[in-house]
Design a protein around this motif. Structure first.
Motif, PDB file in Angstrom:
ATOM      1  N   ASP A  86       1.642 -19.121  -9.609  1.00 30.79           N
ATOM      2  CA  ASP A  86       0.827 -20.290  -9.254  1.00 30.79           C
ATOM      3  C   ASP A  86      -0.629 -19.920  -8.995  1.00 30.79           C
ATOM      4  O   ASP A  86      -1.527 -20.763  -9.125  1.00 30.79           O
ATOM      5  N   ASP A  87      -0.911 -18.686  -8.622  1.00 29.58           N
ATOM      6  CA  ASP A  87      -2.269 -18.264  -8.297  1.00 29.58           C
ATOM      7  C   ASP A  87      -2.373 -16.775  -8.593  1.00 29.58           C
ATOM      8  O   ASP A  87      -1.617 -15.965  -8.045  1.00 29.58           O
TER       9      ASP A  87
ATOM     10  N   GLU B 224      -4.715 -14.691  -7.810  1.00 32.13           N
ATOM     11  CA  GLU B 224      -5.290 -13.903  -6.735  1.00 32.13           C
ATOM     12  C   GLU B 224      -4.381 -13.849  -5.511  1.00 32.13           C
ATOM     13  O   GLU B 224      -4.187 -12.792  -4.912  1.00 32.13           O
ATOM     14  N   ARG B 225      -3.842 -14.998  -5.115  1.00 33.13           N
ATOM     15  CA  ARG B 225      -2.982 -15.065  -3.926  1.00 33.13           C
ATOM     16  C   ARG B 225      -1.703 -15.825  -4.273  1.00 33.13           C
ATOM     17  O   ARG B 225      -1.490 -16.951  -3.832  1.00 33.13           O
ATOM     18  N   PRO B 226      -0.849 -15.213  -5.062  1.00 33.38           N
ATOM     19  CA  PRO B 226       0.345 -15.937  -5.520  1.00 33.38           C
ATOM     20  C   PRO B 226       1.345 -16.150  -4.389  1.00 33.38           C
ATOM     21  O   PRO B 226       1.491 -15.319  -3.484  1.00 33.38           O
TER      22      PRO B 226
END
Length: 838
Positions: free
Chosen positions: A378-379, A381-383
């Motif tokens: 989903d992200d 950088e910061r999943p």
């Protein structure tokens, strides 16, 4: 210094000179303590010599013992442990292993846990990161937490830890192993879970961890079709572990597709995977033929032995280190246990050995037990989530702190996990890894059961729960039964699995379970009267073509041992010993005629290259194709094979970097090269570096022979000068676990070479880690050797006392007393009595 001179001088090296030299050499590992403590005549390096010899008689009270335990050391340094319960035997084993191998115990668990930096400093940080990424310690801790504390395995594992800590608790400064002194460190207490760490570490050592990376790298250079052909799922030469009814190898050679266009997508994934797997993968995968983790085992039925008893040989080949990877021990609990063999320091059970009824050994199966999946997060950088079957699923996260010596924080990483396993993120790609080693399995319980087996059938039954690393188990018993089974968890891969990076967005790409045991490669009471494994493909694909793995090691060793066993209807113990270092070579038998015939066909008698090739062929025509130490032609053949490999696979060369020599992205096995030899006009023979000439097979063979002779004469002189002797060319190198040359055994001449039953290749750092022959008569008899000694103390007579015997290919007869008094007094060197603490 001569071998004997080195052995005599080692106790002196443990004093002032050793301390100073090693103290300076150790600076590369980080801050070291001042030299002064090494000069302390009571507690410094001089004390190593005093601690090297155990007292003739000693006693100690240990917490947890239920009854006294007697330990009797024989003159080979082997402890015979006599206890009244299996827990007390495990407790005593932990104590004696710690007494001999404390630093080795610590480096093993720290390696698995990715915590070496705490011991040696920041130099180990990247190694620690790589190990944390593959999740060995966490998976071991899960297995440990899920086991019932009341089980025998758990009770014995805890008892083993208590034994290790009992030695640590009474450890005096003068008993502290050298490596701790050099590092200014103290031993960490042993936790029971560390025994589970060790089996995970063995799984890591024995998994073809970079197999998917190799294929991606190949496809990035020559396309996927060629990559598949160079790393096939079916070996082109078949002499499988499970007998297929054929007495000779079968050659299933097929045309190799020509090099194709580079696969750019594969190149990107290869870069991601090599970054993710760490510095060792980025540095390049070793050539399969140059650094083989090879092993052999075989068993012979009574009807084919000279005295009518079954015979078994165990011969695992692993990395050679000092102290050795194995520790030899004999454990006796009346009415329950009487087992002899080698344990892996950290584990309370004999891994390879025998009891009064059964003998067993293992080789690595090499099956494909790992898959990688490309995941959508989903992200970047910061999943927090990953998508599967159209739904977002939560990631599991773990913050990992890396500390150096003294507890200094070096780094912190956040690791993520999907339901498949660890998630690796690099350059915008996210790969999760599923691996049998990380999935709960009671390997210790399987070993425990094997130690107590009473027949082939009960030994096989004990191993049914064994999951990883997948092994070929050879077993024989006193009734005359022999059997072999490839055992472990073999994944049922989805379509396209095993050789592809899979789409992680669908659970349809997950494994579909494991092979059922009744489909494992297996044979018992074979009609041919013998069984053997040498890491070859376990199943003939004509018998069962289900995908099990790819790029199997070349079967030359399997061919040779089957030939030896098939031609001897009265095998003796001495023959079994000779076979372990047999100098014959099926690889040379196959390749040599191609070289000689090509040289004979060289067209121009006045051509310099052709003339030199014919001279080389004449010299090779004198060769008996045996790799004995005194042989003066094996070196020329190996140089010719090196030149042939270099020329045949020029398409696999990568562009040179920063002026460094070019390297191959991958070197296909000699089995694939053998297949190519049957295709004289293949595109692969054309050397792309010669734009004005199109080479065929014979041209490459001739030029390889010519260059081999020229290079060998330049490097080692004329054939008659003595520099071609094999014992001056090929050596084993057994390094101290921290690479300290003064504590290593280097340039040991060995009989054997690439493809031999005693395979020696590359840097000589891998070889026979334990050789064993067992005769299963009315009373078990056994002989063995391993390269090193029982002690980790360089000043001890037992540090490297077995090296000469190992180099010469001899075996020591083993003492197997039922009770302590059966050990003759002149064979006893020390006695230890352990008592319950009051």
């Amino acid at each position: 210094m001569t071998r004997n001179g080195k052995k005599m001088a080692r106790p002196l090296l443990a004093g002032l000179v050793l301390a100073a030299v090693l103290h300076v050499g150790f600076r590369r590992l980080g801050p070291v303590p001042p030299l002064g403590p090494f000069l302390d005549p009571w507690n410094g390096a001089w004390a190593l010599a005093a601690a090297a010899r155990w007292p003739d008689a000693d006693s100690l009270q240990i917490s947890g013992l239920a009854a006294p335990v007697r330990v009797v050391y024989d003159d080979r340094g082997v402890p015979h442990i006599f206890a009244t319960s299996s827990e007390d035997a495990a407790r005593a084993l932990g104590y004696v292993v710690a007494r001999d191998r404390l630093f080795q115990l610590e480096t093993r668990w720290r390696s698995a846990a990715g915590r070496m930096s705490e011991l040696v400093g920041e130099a180990a940080l990247e190694f620690d990161r790589s190990m944390r990424r593959i999740d060995l310690a966490r998976s071991a801790e899960r297995d440990y937490a899920e086991m019932d504390p009341a089980t025998a395995v758990m009770r014995e594992t805890v008892a083993y830890a208590e034994g290790v800590n009992a030695w640590i608790d009474q450890l005096g400064r003068r008993d502290l192993p050298l490596e701790y002194r050099l590092l200014g460190a103290e031993p960490a207490r042993w936790q029971p879970v560390y025994s589970f760490y060790l089996l995970k570490l063995m799984g890591w050592n024995l998994t073809f961890f970079t197999s998917d990376l190799q294929r991606l790298r190949l496809a990035a250079v020559v396309g996927r079709q060629a990559a598949d052909a160079l790393r096939p799922a079916r070996s082109p030469i078949q002499q499988p572990i499970q007998p297929n009814g054929q007495t000779a190898p079968r050659y299933d050679f097929a045309p190799l597709p020509p090099p194709g266009e580079p696969d750019l997508a594969a190149a990107k994934l290869a870069r991601v995977l090599e970054l993710a797997l760490g510095a060792s993968a980025a540095a390049g995968v070793p050539d399969r033929e140059q650094a083989v983790l090879a092993s052999n085992n075989w068993a012979v039925s009574p009807e084919r032995t000279a005295d009518g008893y079954a015979l078994l040989s165990g011969d695992p080949h692993l990395e050679l280190t000092l102290p050795a990877i194995w520790y030899e021990v004999h454990l006796v609990v009346p009415g329950e246990l009487d087992v002899y063999g080698v344990t892996i320091p950290s584990v309370p059970y004999v891994a390879i050995g025998f009891n009064r009824d059964v003998a067993w050994s293992f080789t690595n199966t090499g099956a494909d037990v790992i898959d990688f999946y490309e995941e959508e997060l989903d992200d970047a950088e910061r999943p927090t989530r990953y998508r599967v079957d159209g739904e977002w699923q939560p990631l599991t996260a773990s913050v990992e702190e890396f500390r150096g010596r003294g507890g200094k924080l070096l780094s912190a990483d956040t690791l993520y996990f999907t339901h498949r396993g660890p998630l690796i993120s690099e350059q915008g790609h996210f790969l999760s890894m599923r691996w049998t080693v990380l999935e709960g399995s009671p390997e210790n319980a399987a070993l425990r059961g094997t130690n107590r087996a009473s027949s082939v059938e009960t030994a096989l039954a004990a191993m049914e729960t064994f999951a990883a690393p997948a092994q070929n188990m050879i077993v024989a018993d006193r009734s005359g039964t022999i059997a072999i089974r490839s055992t472990g968890h073999f994944p049922i891969h989805p379509a396209g699995g095993g050789v592809e990076i899979l789409d992680g967005s669908e659970t349809a790409n997950d494994w579909m379970g494991y092979w059922p045991i009744d489909r494992y490669p297996f044979a018992i009471r074979p009609q041919q009267g013998y069984l053997a494994s040498a890491n070859q493909q376990p199943l003939d694909p004509i018998v069962d073509d289900t995908y099990l793995g790819a790029d199997w090691p070349s079967p030359w060793r399997a061919i040779r041992i089957n030939r030896l066993l098939g031609s001897d209807s009265a095998v003796t113990v001495e023959a079994m010993r000779r076979y372990q270092t047999d100098p014959g070579n099926a690889r040379a038998d196959f390749f040599l005629p191609f070289f000689i015939d090509a040289a004979k066909r060289a067209a121009d008698p006045g051509d310099e290259i052709g003339g030199r090739a014919r001279a080389a062929a004449r010299l090779l025509g004198e060769w008996d194709r045996r790799y004995t130490k005194e042989n003066e032609r094996a070196a020329l053949f190996e140089y010719a094979m090196s030149e042939l490999t270099r020329r045949a696979w020029d398409e696999l060369l990568l562009p040179s970097e920063s002026g460094r020599p070019q390297r191959r992205v991958f070197t296909p096995s000699s089995t694939i090269l053998a297949s190519l030899l049957t295709q004289p006009q293949s595109d692969w023979w054309d050397d792309r570096r010669t734009s004005d000439t199109v080479e065929n097979r014979d041209a490459i063979l001739v030029s390889s022979l010519s260059s081999a002779l020229e290079r060998l004469e330049d490097e080692r002189g004329a054939p008659e000068d003595g520099g071609w002797r094999w014992d001056r060319v090929r050596h084993a190198n057994i390094y101290h676990v921290l690479g300290i040359p003064a504590l290593s055994e280097l340039e040991l001449p060995v009989q054997g070479g690439s493809g031999n039953l005693n395979p020696s290749s590359g840097g000589g750092r891998h070889g026979a880690s334990w050789r064993m022959v067992v005769r299963l008569g009315p009373e078990i008899e056994a002989w063995s050797i391993y390269p090193g000694g029982q002690s980790g103390n360089p000043a001890s007579r037992y540090y490297a006392d077995r090296i000469d015997t190992w180099v010469e290919g001899r075996l020591d007869p083993l003492l197997i007393p039922r009770v302590p008094v059966e050990l003759a007094p002149d064979r006893v060197t020390s006695r230890l009595q352990l008592y319950p603490r009051r």
